[in-house]
Design a protein around this motif. Structure first.
Motif, PDB file in Angstrom:
ATOM      1  N   ASP A  91       0.818  -1.215   0.000  1.00  0.00           N
ATOM      2  CA  ASP A  91       0.000   0.000   0.000  1.00  0.00           C
ATOM      3  C   ASP A  91       0.851   1.264   0.000  1.00  0.00           C
ATOM      4  O   ASP A  91       0.461   2.295  -0.525  1.00  0.00           O
ATOM      5  CB  ASP A  91      -0.938   0.017   1.212  1.00  0.00           C
ATOM      6  N   GLY A  92       2.025   1.183   0.618  1.00  0.00           N
ATOM      7  CA  GLY A  92       2.881   2.362   0.698  1.00  0.00           C
ATOM      8  C   GLY A  92       3.965   2.339  -0.349  1.00  0.00           C
ATOM      9  O   GLY A  92       4.098   1.413  -1.149  1.00  0.00           O
ATOM     10  N   LYS A  93       4.765   3.394  -0.383  1.00  0.00           N
ATOM     11  CA  LYS A  93       5.893   3.495  -1.316  1.00  0.00           C
ATOM     12  C   LYS A  93       7.183   3.179  -0.573  1.00  0.00           C
ATOM     13  O   LYS A  93       8.142   3.947  -0.582  1.00  0.00           O
ATOM     14  CB  LYS A  93       5.932   4.900  -1.935  1.00  0.00           C
ATOM     15  N   HIS A  94       7.186   2.042   0.089  1.00  0.00           N
ATOM     16  CA  HIS A  94       8.335   1.679   0.919  1.00  0.00           C
ATOM     17  C   HIS A  94       9.366   0.910   0.095  1.00  0.00           C
ATOM     18  O   HIS A  94       9.025   0.044  -0.714  1.00  0.00           O
ATOM     19  CB  HIS A  94       7.875   0.815   2.098  1.00  0.00           C
ATOM     20  N   ASP A 326      10.315 -12.008 -10.145  1.00  0.00           N
ATOM     21  CA  ASP A 326       9.305 -11.788  -9.120  1.00  0.00           C
ATOM     22  C   ASP A 326       9.303 -10.335  -8.661  1.00  0.00           C
ATOM     23  O   ASP A 326       8.241  -9.702  -8.550  1.00  0.00           O
ATOM     24  CB  ASP A 326       9.577 -12.714  -7.934  1.00  0.00           C
ATOM     25  N   MET A 327      10.488  -9.794  -8.389  1.00  0.00           N
ATOM     26  CA  MET A 327      10.582  -8.395  -7.946  1.00  0.00           C
ATOM     27  C   MET A 327      10.039  -7.442  -9.012  1.00  0.00           C
ATOM     28  O   MET A 327       9.291  -6.506  -8.703  1.00  0.00           O
ATOM     29  CB  MET A 327      12.036  -8.044  -7.632  1.00  0.00           C
ATOM     30  N   LEU A 328      10.433  -7.672 -10.249  1.00  0.00           N
ATOM     31  CA  LEU A 328       9.948  -6.803 -11.330  1.00  0.00           C
ATOM     32  C   LEU A 328       8.426  -6.896 -11.464  1.00  0.00           C
ATOM     33  O   LEU A 328       7.750  -5.884 -11.685  1.00  0.00           O
ATOM     34  CB  LEU A 328      10.618  -7.188 -12.651  1.00  0.00           C
ATOM     35  N   GLY A 329       7.893  -8.103 -11.294  1.00  0.00           N
ATOM     36  CA  GLY A 329       6.445  -8.278 -11.362  1.00  0.00           C
ATOM     37  C   GLY A 329       5.728  -7.526 -10.255  1.00  0.00           C
ATOM     38  O   GLY A 329       4.711  -6.856 -10.499  1.00  0.00           O
ATOM     39  N   ILE A 330       6.249  -7.631  -9.027  1.00  0.00           N
ATOM     40  CA  ILE A 330       5.655  -6.897  -7.894  1.00  0.00           C
ATOM     41  C   ILE A 330       5.677  -5.398  -8.174  1.00  0.00           C
ATOM     42  O   ILE A 330       4.691  -4.683  -7.966  1.00  0.00           O
ATOM     43  CB  ILE A 330       6.427  -7.218  -6.600  1.00  0.00           C
ATOM     44  N   HIS A 331       6.811  -4.929  -8.661  1.00  0.00           N
ATOM     45  CA  HIS A 331       6.995  -3.500  -8.923  1.00  0.00           C
ATOM     46  C   HIS A 331       6.014  -2.990  -9.975  1.00  0.00           C
ATOM     47  O   HIS A 331       5.343  -1.971  -9.780  1.00  0.00           O
ATOM     48  CB  HIS A 331       8.437  -3.265  -9.380  1.00  0.00           C
ATOM     49  N   LEU A 332       5.885  -3.710 -11.063  1.00  0.00           N
ATOM     50  CA  LEU A 332       5.036  -3.251 -12.159  1.00  0.00           C
ATOM     51  C   LEU A 332       3.555  -3.399 -11.844  1.00  0.00           C
ATOM     52  O   LEU A 332       2.730  -2.598 -12.300  1.00  0.00           O
ATOM     53  CB  LEU A 332       5.395  -4.014 -13.445  1.00  0.00           C
ATOM     54  N   ARG A 333       3.204  -4.420 -11.051  1.00  0.00           N
ATOM     55  CA  ARG A 333       1.795  -4.591 -10.670  1.00  0.00           C
ATOM     56  C   ARG A 333       1.297  -3.436  -9.808  1.00  0.00           C
ATOM     57  O   ARG A 333       0.092  -3.205  -9.721  1.00  0.00           O
ATOM     58  CB  ARG A 333       1.597  -5.918  -9.944  1.00  0.00           C
ATOM     59  N   LYS A 337       6.884   2.680 -12.673  1.00  0.00           N
ATOM     60  CA  LYS A 337       7.663   2.616 -13.906  1.00  0.00           C
ATOM     61  C   LYS A 337       8.871   1.701 -13.734  1.00  0.00           C
ATOM     62  O   LYS A 337       9.464   1.637 -12.666  1.00  0.00           O
ATOM     63  CB  LYS A 337       8.141   4.023 -14.306  1.00  0.00           C
ATOM     64  N   ILE A 338       9.241   1.013 -14.811  1.00  0.00           N
ATOM     65  CA  ILE A 338      10.387   0.122 -14.761  1.00  0.00           C
ATOM     66  C   ILE A 338      11.660   0.893 -14.410  1.00  0.00           C
ATOM     67  O   ILE A 338      12.561   0.383 -13.739  1.00  0.00           O
ATOM     68  CB  ILE A 338      10.550  -0.617 -16.114  1.00  0.00           C
ATOM     69  N   GLN A 339      11.717   2.161 -14.812  1.00  0.00           N
ATOM     70  CA  GLN A 339      12.901   2.978 -14.540  1.00  0.00           C
ATOM     71  C   GLN A 339      13.092   3.233 -13.047  1.00  0.00           C
ATOM     72  O   GLN A 339      14.187   3.600 -12.611  1.00  0.00           O
ATOM     73  CB  GLN A 339      12.802   4.325 -15.278  1.00  0.00           C
ATOM     74  N   ASP A 340      12.040   3.051 -12.260  1.00  0.00           N
ATOM     75  CA  ASP A 340      12.112   3.305 -10.816  1.00  0.00           C
ATOM     76  C   ASP A 340      12.299   2.015 -10.010  1.00  0.00           C
ATOM     77  O   ASP A 340      12.103   2.010  -8.795  1.00  0.00           O
ATOM     78  CB  ASP A 340      10.837   4.009 -10.339  1.00  0.00           C
TER      79      ASP A 340
END
Length: 848
Positions: A91-94, A326-333, A337-340
């Motif tokens: 939920d947060g930007k942690h 897995d990490m990239l999937g969590i991030h994009l879901r 942005k992929i750049q972040d």
């Protein structure tokens, strides 16, 4: 009709008094049944699990059935906190810490989770009221043998501390079906047996079949230009493996935070080829399934043969690829942005095993997400940090170029390109310095070219750290010298630590109670509070209580030794403990030479007045490490003679405690009087056994190696038995030329001991048994055993003399524990958080 004295009825009445309606009361009762922490709630949960999950009733339930029922009850209470933690992180930007490690030596879960939940007593009472004993069930648990030694144990400590400090984190690794081998001793030799730790089920993990990723191996790479003129690569593999996630909750102590340990199991994309099976090709139909499952089959396959090397590389890439996908999937879901990506995840490489992650993240960013090279490299180098765990050049992983290209052809291309761009810059910066340029290259030259994984990790990471002050300084001067000169800003030290929850509270409850009675329980989360013990160090009553606890633990271990080995040892003797992985640089053989020296003193003078001593060894030798196995045989052979010689009269006993693991370590550490930390100075990166033993009141005899240096600084040099050459002196001896044979010739006690080994005194007159070992010591003593022998003997004599003064020993032991606050893994993790990862705690709140 519900009886009035029923506990549920009582709770319902109280809730009705608060004015809650029927639905609210029902919801609370359901929640209490699932996650309540009272004795009654736990009893109901255990009984329900026994019936509804295990399908058993008490009359036919086995010990393992009850263990599983209790574990599921505890897991249910953790799940509430686990779900809340994950939800809060998403939920947060942690920023989340991702810890990539090929090993996690976790130890048994049940007791540790009970302590962290704060329900050890309540669960014990609930189990007792059901007619069983909690300790009886705890002893039933099979520990996950997912590590080989210090690396995996450190990763486990760090996962505990990350959760306790409320830091968002995911640990990634491999769900090995078979862990580190079970060790048995037969005729004095180590024999390895399969560690089938999953044979009775694992109640702590949750299979996440929906979380699976494809991992490619072999094949070739096609290159083409797309419609926009962009150069592209398409990897066409020979083999595709599916990685399936298995999650284990890691609960912090006295907090709600519960992080995730996500381990990957390898499977075939489909179970078998039905058409081939139908046509009669039964074996061929399931061959791919077998090949795929082999990748996560066993921890560290023997890599003496090429097949073992290939499998080990496959293992490393498999879990790293699954984890990054897995990490990239969590991030994009989450819509980011992929750049972040690096803003969401910081990835710690635990040694070089996951270093392939640098090339894999580049592959994913370039090939899957179509980023440009410079942008992908910028993201990659802001994502990874690298922990180095070794000063041994041979332990810095290198992969044969041809083998690597067969397994990972696309990554070989990427590594060549990374290296080409890097070498262009290095050549300009260090023009003419061919040695430095070659040293920094990712590709090593020789009869066969090879890839240097430590270099890949160093180049692709924004931070590099050692694990003890001395280790880090030596890294800068030796194995990573050129990297330090190139990028000194990347380097820092993060001295290892251990969790006091498992290694004191759980393994030594009597000492925990004694300490807490004097200074409160705050030290369990803030180990610096142990300083409060200093004022009691000379208090005779406290000294007596302290040594009574130690004696109680020694009696307990003595019983286990008698039960396991049929060897009776004296709990009043000095328990001299040397427990760690078997390796020449850890110098178990130096300790063995001391035992022979003591034995010879008794034989020379049977009435000699000496401090009774029980020397306890434990540790596993890698299956292919012949010299380490021979050292085990030497120790057991010495024990066979010493333990049965009537002249000794129980003044000296030698114990080799088999199958050293977390469970057995928890029995041994609390009973130790003396901690053997005697590696050759400059060889041990840090060590964590030295910390665990010191925290349990053992005094250290050691060299100035690894974290010993800092332990001695903290506890005081007067409370540390120092011996041997320091790292600079070791190097000086090597440069000036070292002649071990001269030490043998000049020292009568040493000469006698080596002659006895060589002449078969300890091997039934078989002079071949230890021939290789003796020749290695006398003519090629790489670890300076003979050079440090006399200094070690003198220090051991000082140990014995000090042990005679019980009050002095007690004072030193108390001060030793009081000053060990620095060596908590909580402190280590805080250092990582503040100085490398730049992450903050995220407290997790539970909704009522």
């Amino acid at each position: 009709m519900m009886k009035k004295n029923n506990p549920i009825s009582k709770v319902k009445s109280k809730l009705q008094e608060k004015g809650l309606d029927k639905q609210e009361i029902q919801n609370i009762l359901i929640e209490d049944a699932r996650t309540g922490l009272s004795v009654e709630a736990l009893k109901r949960a255990i009984s329900n699990n026994l019936f509804y999950v295990q399908g058993k009733f008490p009359e036919i339930a086995t010990r393992n059935d009850y263990y599983m029922a209790v574990s599921y009850a505890v897991r249910d209470r953790i799940l509430k906190r686990w779900v809340a933690s994950v939800k809060q992180y998403l939920d947060g930007k942690h920023r989340v810490v991702s810890y990539l490690s090929a090993e996690y030596l976790l130890g048994p879960h049940l007791a540790n989770n009970l302590i962290n939940l704060g329900i050890y007593k309540e669960t014990g009472q609930a189990v007792k009221e059901l007619g069983k004993e909690l300790e009886w069930l705890i002893d039933k648990e099979i520990e996950p043998g997912l590590g080989n030694g210090g690396l995996g144990r450190l990763a486990a400590c760090y996962m505990d501390s990350l959760a306790t400090l409320e830091v968002p984190a995911i640990g990634y690794g491999i769900r090995y079906q078979f862990g580190i081998f079970e060790q048995d001793i037969r005729d004095g030799w180590q024999v390895e047996d399969t560690d089938n730790w999953l044979r009775r089920g694992n109640p702590w993990e949750i299979e996440r079949r929906e979380l699976n990723y494809e991992v490619k191996f072999g094949g070739h790479v096609q290159h083409y230009t797309d419609n926009n003129g962009k150069f592209c690569s398409n990897w066409i593999p020979d083999l595709v493996v599916k990685g399936v996630a298995y999650d284990t909750p890691i609960l912090g102590y006295d907090v709600n935070t519960t992080n995730t340990l996500r381990l990957w199991k390898s499977e075939a994309p489909k179970s078998f080829d039905f058409q081939l099976f139908n046509a009669g090709g039964y074996n061929d139909a399931v061959r791919q399934k077998i090949v795929c499952e082999n990748i996560s089959k066993v921890l560290y396959p023997n890599d003496e043969q090429e097949e073992g090397k290939i499998l080990r590389l496959q293992q490393q890439y498999f879990f790293v690829s699954c984890s990054l996908q897995d990490m990239l999937g969590i991030h994009l879901r989450q819509g980011d942005k992929i750049q972040d990506f690096y803003k969401k995840f910081v990835v710690q490489l635990n040694d070089t095993h996951p270093a392939i992650g640098v090339a894999e993240l580049m592959r994913l960013l370039l090939d899957k997400y179509q980023l440009e090279w410079e942008e992908a490299w910028d993201i990659t180098t802001k994502t990874f940090a690298y922990t180095n765990h070794t000063l041994l050049p041979e332990a810095l992983e290198k992969w044969d170029l041809e083998l690597f290209g067969r397994v990972l052809p696309r990554h070989l291309e990427l590594i060549y390109e990374i290296n080409r761009r890097f070498m262009d810059k290095v050549t300009v910066k260090f023009y003419g310095d061919h040695h430095k340029i070659a040293s920094l290259s990712l590709i090593g030259e020789g009869p066969k070219k090879y890839i240097k994984m430590a270099n890949l990790a160093s180049l692709g990471s924004f931070a590099i750290n050692g694990v003890a002050a001395l280790h880090t300084e030596l890294l800068k001067k030796t194995v990573l010298k050129d990297w330090y000169e190139l990028s000194p800003e990347k380097f820092s030290n993060k001295t290892n630590g251990v969790t006091p929850r498992r290694w004191m509270v759980l393994s030594n409850p009597e000492l925990t109670a004694l300490i807490s009675d004097k200074i409160g329980e705050g030290w369990i989360k803030n180990l610096d509070e142990l300083r409060g013990l200093e004022k009691f160090a000379q208090d005779q009553d406290f000294q007596k209580a302290w040594m009574d606890v130690k004696h109680q633990q020694k009696v307990s271990l003595s019983k286990k030794i008698l039960q396991r080995l049929r060897l009776r040892v004296d709990a009043d003797s000095l328990f001299d403990v040397h427990v760690k992985r078997m390796h020449e640089y850890k110098r178990q053989v130096l300790n063995a030479l001391h035992v022979i020296t003591l034995y010879n003193r008794i034989k020379h003078n049977p009435d000699i007045d000496m401090v009774p001593r029980t020397v306890i060894f434990a540790g596993k030798a890698a299956p292919g490490y012949k010299m380490a196995k021979q050292i085990i045989k030497l120790i057991t052979s010495i024990g066979e003679i010493v333990n049965n010689d009537p002249d000794v009269r129980d003044r000296l006993k030698v114990v080799f405690y088999p199958n050293y693991n977390v469970t057995n370590a928890q029995k041994i550490y609390p009973a130790a009087d003396l901690s053997e930390q005697i590696s050759t100075a400059g060889k041990e990166a840090s060590g964590t056994g030295n910390m665990k033993l010191s925290l349990n009141g053992a005094l250290t005899i050691g060299t100035l190696d690894g974290a010993n240096v800092e332990i001695r600084e903290c506890v005081g040099e007067e409370n540390f038995f120092l011996f041997g050459l320091n790292a600079d002196e070791v190097e000086e001896v090597r440069v000036n030329g070292y002649d071990p044979y001269s030490y043998y010739n000049d020292n009568p006690d040493l000469k006698l001991a080596l002659d006895q080994i060589n002449d078969g005194y300890f091997s039934h007159l078989n002079t071949d048994t230890f021939k290789t070992l003796v020749r290695s010591l006398m003519f090629d003593d790489q670890y300076l055993v003979l050079a440090d022998y006399q200094s070690y003997i003198d220090a051991q004599d000082k140990v014995a003399e000090t042990f005679r003064d019980k009050s002095k020993w007690a004072e030193m032991s108390i001060l030793n524990v009081a000053r060990m606050g620095k060596f908590s893994s909580d402190r280590s993790i805080k250092d990582y958080c503040d100085e490398i990862w730049k992450v903050k705690p995220v407290p997790v709140k539970l909704k009522n």
